[in-house]
Design an enzyme around this catalytic site. Structure first.
Site, PDB file in Angstrom:
ATOM      1  CG  HIS A   8     -12.424  -0.862  -2.534  1.00  0.00           C
ATOM      2  ND1 HIS A   8     -11.656  -1.091  -1.418  1.00  0.00           N
ATOM      3  CD2 HIS A   8     -11.705  -1.324  -3.588  1.00  0.00           C
ATOM      4  CE1 HIS A   8     -10.533  -1.671  -1.778  1.00  0.00           C
ATOM      5  NE2 HIS A   8     -10.521  -1.814  -3.078  1.00  0.00           N
ATOM      6  CD  GLN A  60      -3.441  -7.688  -9.113  1.00  0.00           C
ATOM      7  OE1 GLN A  60      -4.420  -8.097  -9.718  1.00  0.00           O
ATOM      8  NE2 GLN A  60      -3.376  -6.442  -8.636  1.00  0.00           N
ATOM      9  CD  GLU A  78      -8.533  10.025 -11.728  1.00  0.00           C
ATOM     10  OE1 GLU A  78      -8.183  10.872 -10.883  1.00  0.00           O
ATOM     11  OE2 GLU A  78      -9.140  10.297 -12.777  1.00  0.00           O
ATOM     12  CB  SER A  87      -4.018   1.834   0.038  1.00  0.00           C
ATOM     13  OG  SER A  87      -3.403   0.571  -0.141  1.00  0.00           O
TER      14      SER A  87
END
Ligand code: PAF
Length: 281
Positions: A34, A58, A147, A184
């Site tokens: 981030h 989501q 990405e 992540s």
């Protein structure tokens, strides 16, 4: 002094002088991935908005939403250390979903059908709904996405075109640990041992790059599954090779198209994804 004759040059000059707003949408639990998006946004805009919102629509698995790391206090410390000028947007459910927490229905064709689209029903409608809500509220000139979520990136590009929003969507390279594990927010719930093993996802994708001229896609898939599922507690959800334009998994490669490898792997209950451009060395 600038003397401008054409309409195009005038627009360019005006755009350069106008304040530019960059948006980095996040769900918090911020990591170096981030931060690299935010640093790029700072370098390219006069104003940067970082949104932090854990978007319920989501999450296809309720358990995943409940377990999602919530670290607002430490996120704010990290952001403050990066720049004192950031605008941090932490909207409530009611702000982003005034009509109730439901997804809109979009048609992204093949972009949303395979891989994450197949494994996580409703996921991309949820992502597109919240990103549309953020775009319409923040009205950014540029928006930054990693990405690692390549399918999400292509869907946001399609959303931007469908809604004619005219935002510049900027895809940024994946940040990895020294061993290669893609950064992540979900990594925070893995043990050190699991993280070490999970780096083999990327390492195995890298090995496959060398097989591009000699192996079929089926052979690649077999190799990937065998290698990853030999690790205790690891289960491959999917392995796919798809062209970047339509994201339809293929079994044979056309010479003129750009492909990427895509993989999703369960480590216990935690699902990790990774992707790598398939380029001839
Ligand atoms: O990539 C994410 O973190 C999320 O999907 C996003 C784009 C912030 C939307 O909730």
């Amino acid at each position: 002094m600038q003397i401008i004759k054409t309409a195009e040059a005038l627009l360019t000059a005006l755009a350069q002088r106008k304040a530019s707003v960059g948006l980095v949408p996040t769900m918090g639990a911020l990591h170096q991935g981030h931060l690299s998006l935010i640093k790029r946004a700072i370098s390219e805009n006069t104003t940067v908005v970082v949104s932090i919102y854990i978007n319920p629509t989501q999450f296809d698995r309720k358990e995943d939403l409940t377990k999602y790391p919530r670290t607002l206090a430490s996120d704010l410390v990290l952001l403050e250390s990066l720049s004192k000028d950031l605008i941090i947007y932490t909207p409530s459910d009611e702000t982003l979903y005034p009509q109730g927490i439901v997804s809109k229905n979009y048609d992204f064709g093949s972009l949303a059908t395979h891989m994450e689209g197949a494994s996580r029903p409703g996921h991309f409608n949820g992502v597109a709904t919240v990103v549309e809500a953020l775009f319409t509220r923040v009205k950014p000139h540029k928006a930054y996405f990693g990405e690692k979520d390549f399918q999400q990136l292509q869907i946001i590009n399609a959303l931007n075109l469908q809604l004619n929003m005219g935002i510049e969507i900027i895809g940024c390279p994946i940040e990895r640990t020294a061993e290669g594990l893609a950064l992540s927010s979900r990594n925070t719930v893995l043990s050190e041992e699991q993280k070490k093993k999970a780096a083999q996802i990327y390492q195995t994708l890298c090995l496959l790059i060398d097989t591009i001229d000699t192996w079929s896609v089926n052979q690649m898939e077999h190799f990937f599954k065998t290698k990853i599922e030999a690790l205790a507690g690891f289960k491959v959800d999917y392995f796919a090779v798809a062209a970047v334009t339509d994201l339809v998994p293929v079994k044979t490669l056309e010479p003129d198209l750009n492909y990427r490898l895509f993989a999703a792997v369960f480590v216990g209950n935690i699902r990790l994804i990774d992707t790598l451009e398939l380029v001839r060395k």
